[in-house]
Design an enzyme around this catalytic site. Structure first.
Site, short mmCIF file in Angstrom:
data_model
loop_
_atom_site.label_atom_id
_atom_site.label_comp_id
_atom_site.label_asym_id
_atom_site.label_seq_id
_atom_site.Cartn_x
_atom_site.Cartn_y
_atom_site.Cartn_z
CG ASP A 25 2.98 2.49 15.01
OD1 ASP A 25 3.78 2.95 14.16
OD2 ASP A 25 2.16 1.59 14.74
CG ASP B 272 -1.80 -1.19 1.32
OD1 ASP B 272 -2.70 -1.30 0.48
OD2 ASP B 272 -1.58 -2.02 2.22
CG ASP C 72 -1.22 4.29 3.61
OD1 ASP C 72 -1.98 3.90 2.70
OD2 ASP C 72 -1.07 3.68 4.67
#
Length: 553
Positions: free
Chosen positions: A174, A74, A76
């Site tokens: 994170d 992916d 992003d």
């Protein structure tokens, strides 16, 4: 001040400030990202936003994978444009989400479509700056209405839609390896927390105080496990230390989100490594009900037929992902829960229920106990039910039943399941061989196979036993075809469950044909149990299916 005093009275730990980090720009000579690994549409979104005067970068796990020389699944994008401003820049763009408002920019249509997820830089806010509610997303909908930054009683973030600068956006991500930004036009990586160094050392390190970050979002615990398994990284000691103590917070996470995280663990090419990492962190049992149905008390796959069956299914899933082939969650989950379906099925039959309604009831009970009320359960359940209900129909190889069965839309999935059962040693491999020959054979071949099966059944001939430990499905010669009439139940030395294959075919076959075919035959009496033949125990079968996006922050 008052909130801090109340938290102190309640014994709630004070939140620890997350460091902002320092902006470091890494040029192409140092990061050595291969432009050939970039996604054309992801680059197009970045260019569209920068041409409109906004800042935009490829972000998160995509940058991490590019630095590791992997092609990201992916791409992003993060930007200083608000969701409304992003939406106005693209023809097919949709604002989604309440907890985090993001924009999906869609390219293409149908199965070939691609979604680029675009998020706005978010501000780094302390828990003390947030409004607190007592419930969760479902029980406190009214209290959440119109609010931008909300946490629950444990500190888990329920809303986080306050925009801020890139340096704060990086700090609220994170792990250090997920907090880097890449501008494909300038070929520049922006790193605030030493993510590039950690990626090269293969270390997974939390930004800020790990305990506070796990409280904000307990799913970060599972992300740590997933990235360690997927990337072969080591979880840094301070990041690993609070995991066991914070694990109970996962009980507050919505079921659908937990289910999605489990699918990512098991269906993105590293399922067996994920189970090993869960066990290493003490999370293999008590976190996912589906894994509780499969793993032994030590959190490992059991050393029996069912354990071998599930291992074969997971190995096949990992291999398919590695080869770029599609995988389906319904098939993998059908394999994992097959043993429990068989156990409940046997108990219902022992209680006097007929084979077909007993199987249907067993399936419903397993879904309620292990899957729960999640989004998309209806389609998932329908696919799994069809695979399971097809298994007794494979026992009947006479009349028009075989012709109808191979014409079913889900026949291939049902056969693959049967083949895995044979390979695990749950059933006679000759049965899987027969069905493969029948499906691929000419009309003359099929007539000969039906005559052979009918003759074997009439004579009650000897059943060929599977090789120790299973063996490949294609190793049995066509002449060895036999007609098993029993289906073993989960467990190493479980009793054999008698199945009236014709009754199941009559009850299920015509319904699956969409109303066509011959009228259903009356159900015959159940046969008396015969002595167990072949390998005992239960198995499951399954390949796998596509998982959702990686969810990298």
């Amino acid at each position: 001040m008052i909130k801090k005093f109340i938290n102190k009275l309640l014994g709630k730990p004070e939140s620890t400030a997350t460091p902002l980090g320092k902006r470091v720009e890494v040029t192409a000579e140092e990061h050595r990202i291969d432009p050939a690994l970039l996604d054309e549409r992801g680059v197009k979104v970045v260019k569209g936003l920068t041409d409109a005067g906004y800042e935009a970068f490829i972000v998160g796990g995509a940058v991490r994978d590019l630095l590791l020389g992997r092609r990201p699944k992916d791409f992003d994008v993060a930007t200083d444009a608000t969701p409304e401003q992003v939406k106005n820049q693209f023809r097919r763009a949709f604002i989604i989400g309440r907890r985090f408002r993001i924009v999906h920019v869609v390219y293409g249509r149908g199965r070939e479509h691609e979604v680029i997820e675009v998020s706005t830089f978010r501000a780094l806010l302390k828990e003390d700056d947030a409004e607190q509610v007592q419930g969760n997303e479902k029980t406190s909908k009214g209290a959440l209405e119109g609010k931008s930054h909300v946490v629950d009683a444990s500190g888990r973030v329920l809303r986080d839609n306050v925009w801020g600068p890139q340096i704060e956006d990086a700090a609220r991500r994170d792990f250090t390896v997920n907090a880097m930004y890449y501008n494909p036009e300038r070929e520049l990586v922006v790193d605030y927390h030493g993510g590039l160094a950690d990626a090269r050392k293969k270390v997974l390190r939390m930004i800020g105080d790990p305990e506070s970050r796990y409280r904000e979002d307990p799913v970060r615990i599972l992300r740590a496990v997933r990235f360690a398994a997927k990337l072969g990284f080591t979880i840094e000691p301070k990041t690993r230390a609070p995991i066991a103590a914070m694990a109970p917070l996962l009980a507050n996470v919505p079921l659908s989100r937990m289910f999605d995280e489990m699918i990512k663990l098991l269906q993105t090419g590293h399922s067996l490594a994920s189970i090993d990492e869960l066990r290493k962190q003490g999370l293999a049992r008590g976190v996912f009900p589906i894994l509780d149905a499969v793993l032994d008390k030590d959190g490992a796959l059991p050393d029996n037929v069912h354990g071998k069956f599930v291992r074969l299914a997971l190995e096949d899933t990992d291999k398919r992902v590695e080869e770029g082939r599609s995988v389906a969650p319904s098939f993998m989950l059908a394999c994992m829960l097959w043993g429990e379906v068989q156990q409940r099925w046997k108990r219902l039959i022992d209680g006097g229920e007929g084979p077909v309604p007993a199987l249907q009831q067993a399936i419903d009970l397993v879904f309620d106990a292990r899957v729960g009320d999640i989004s998309g359960r209806g389609k998932l359940a329908a696919d799994m039910r069809e695979i399971w209900m097809m298994q007794p129909r494979f026992e009947r190889r006479t009349g028009s039943g075989p012709h109808r069965l191979i014409e079913q839309p889900r026949y291939r999935a049902g056969f693959d399941f049967l083949a895995l059962r044979a390979e695990a040693g749950e059933i006679d491999p000759a049965l899987a061989d027969w069905w493969e020959d029948f499906a691929l054979g000419s009309e003359d071949d099929r007539r000969a196979l039906l005559d052979q099966a009918r003759e074997t059944q009439r004579q009650g001939g000897p059943r060929s036993k599977p090789k120790a430990g299973g063996g490949r499905v294609h190793s049995v010669p066509r002449g060895a075809v036999s007609t098993p009439s029993t289906m073993p139940v989960s467990g190493e030395s479980a009793a054999v469950l008698p199945i009236d294959a014709e009754a199941v075919d009559a009850a299920e076959g015509e319904g699956n044909d969409g109303g066509g075919g011959q009228p259903a035959k009356k159900r015959r009496r159940r046969r008396k149990p015969k002595a167990a033949g072949g390998a005992g125990g239960a198995g499951g079968a399954g390949a796998s299916t596509e998982a959702g996006s990686s969810g990298d922050e």
